[in-house]
Write an enzyme that holds these catalytic residues in place. Structure first.
Site, mmCIF file in Angstrom:
data_model
loop_
_atom_site.group_PDB
_atom_site.id
_atom_site.type_symbol
_atom_site.label_atom_id
_atom_site.label_comp_id
_atom_site.label_asym_id
_atom_site.label_seq_id
_atom_site.Cartn_x
_atom_site.Cartn_y
_atom_site.Cartn_z
ATOM 1 N N LYS A 40 -18.719 -5.040 32.494
ATOM 2 C CA LYS A 40 -18.149 -3.736 32.107
ATOM 3 C C LYS A 40 -17.832 -3.967 30.475
ATOM 4 O O LYS A 40 -17.542 -4.678 29.761
ATOM 5 C CB LYS A 40 -16.437 -3.751 32.683
ATOM 6 C CG LYS A 40 -15.703 -2.840 32.403
ATOM 7 C CD LYS A 40 -14.393 -2.661 33.283
ATOM 8 C CE LYS A 40 -13.508 -1.866 32.995
ATOM 9 N NZ LYS A 40 -14.029 -0.138 33.168
ATOM 10 N N GLY A 45 -15.563 -11.155 27.694
ATOM 11 C CA GLY A 45 -16.852 -11.832 28.150
ATOM 12 C C GLY A 45 -18.092 -10.965 27.792
ATOM 13 O O GLY A 45 -18.828 -11.281 26.988
ATOM 14 N N CYS A 46 -17.860 -9.839 28.247
ATOM 15 C CA CYS A 46 -19.037 -8.834 27.754
ATOM 16 C C CYS A 46 -19.068 -8.285 26.538
ATOM 17 O O CYS A 46 -20.364 -8.131 25.904
ATOM 18 C CB CYS A 46 -18.974 -7.433 28.763
ATOM 19 S SG CYS A 46 -18.763 -8.033 30.509
ATOM 20 N N THR A 47 -18.217 -8.439 25.746
ATOM 21 C CA THR A 47 -18.309 -8.176 24.141
ATOM 22 C C THR A 47 -18.811 -9.201 23.654
ATOM 23 O O THR A 47 -19.419 -9.090 22.837
ATOM 24 C CB THR A 47 -16.663 -7.769 23.850
ATOM 25 O OG1 THR A 47 -16.154 -6.586 24.544
ATOM 26 C CG2 THR A 47 -16.876 -7.530 22.072
ATOM 27 N N ALA A 50 -22.608 -9.077 24.231
ATOM 28 C CA ALA A 50 -23.261 -8.097 23.564
ATOM 29 C C ALA A 50 -23.273 -8.253 21.930
ATOM 30 O O ALA A 50 -24.426 -7.970 21.357
ATOM 31 C CB ALA A 50 -22.482 -6.656 23.697
#
Length: 155
Positions: A40, A45-47, A50
Site C-alpha cells: 500500500k 514500510g512501503c514508503t 520506495a
C-alpha cells in the site's frame, strides 16, 4: 498455478501507471527490469522501500534497468505518493490484483487474528530475455534495494 521460479518467463502486465502512462513489462523487451510488489502507498514500510529504490535510481539506470513498483492502489494514489515523498519511480496500479496473482504474491495474510487477502512484499529481477533471474519473497525492507542492485549487477 504453480509458484514462479528462477528461469520462468515473467508474466507480462499492462497497467495504468503514475503520470497517466501505461506500465507494461513487454514494452521493456530486450532490457532488464526490477518488478517489486508492495502492499500500500504511503505506509511506513512501503514508503521506506520506495525511497530506497529512488535513492538508487541512478545506479539502476546506469545498468539499463527499469524499476517498477506495483500495488493494488490506484494511479491517482500513486501520483500523490510520488509527489509527497519526491519519488522517482514508475508505479503501476494493479487494482484488480491480476498481476499480483500471476506472480503468486496475492496471498492470505493474518493481522491481529484477522485473515484477509493482500500483497506479500516481493521482488522479481527480470533479465533482458524476460526470464526471472532472481526472486525475493516476504521482503524485509532494510537493505533490500541494495541487495537487488547487487544482484542486478550480475546480469
Amino acid at each position: 498455478m504453480s509458484e514462479l521460479a528462477i528461469g520462468d518467463s515473467a508474466p507480462d502486465f499492462d497497467l495504468e501507471g503514475n503520470g497517466g502512462e501505461r506500465v507494461t513489462l513487454s514494452a521493456l523487451k530486450g532490457k532488464p527490469a526490477v518488478v517489486y510488489f508492495y502492499p500500500k502507498d504511503d505506509t511506513p514500510g512501503c514508503t521506506k522501500e520506495a525511497i530506497a529504490f529512488t535513492s538508487l535510481r541512478s545506479n539502476f539506470d546506469s545498468l539499463g534497468i527499469t524499476v517498477i513498483g506495483l500495488s493494488p492502489d490506484t494511479a491517482a494514489k500513486h501520483d500523490k505518493f510520488i509527489a509527497k515523498h519526491d519519488l522517482n519511480l514508475r508505479l503501476g496500479a494493479d487494482t484488480e490484483t491480476g498481476t499480483a496473482q500471476a506472480y503468486g504474491v496475492w496471498v492470505e495474510k493474518n493481522m491481529y487474528g484477522k485473515k484477509y487477502m493482500g500483497v506479500e512484499r516481493s521482488t522479481f529481477l527480470v533479465d533482458a530475455d524476460g526470464k526471472i533471474a532472481q526472486i525475493w519473497r516476504k521482503v524485509k525492507v532494510p537493505g533490500h534495494a541494495e541487495a537487488v542492485l547487487e544482484a542486478a549487477r550480475a546480469l
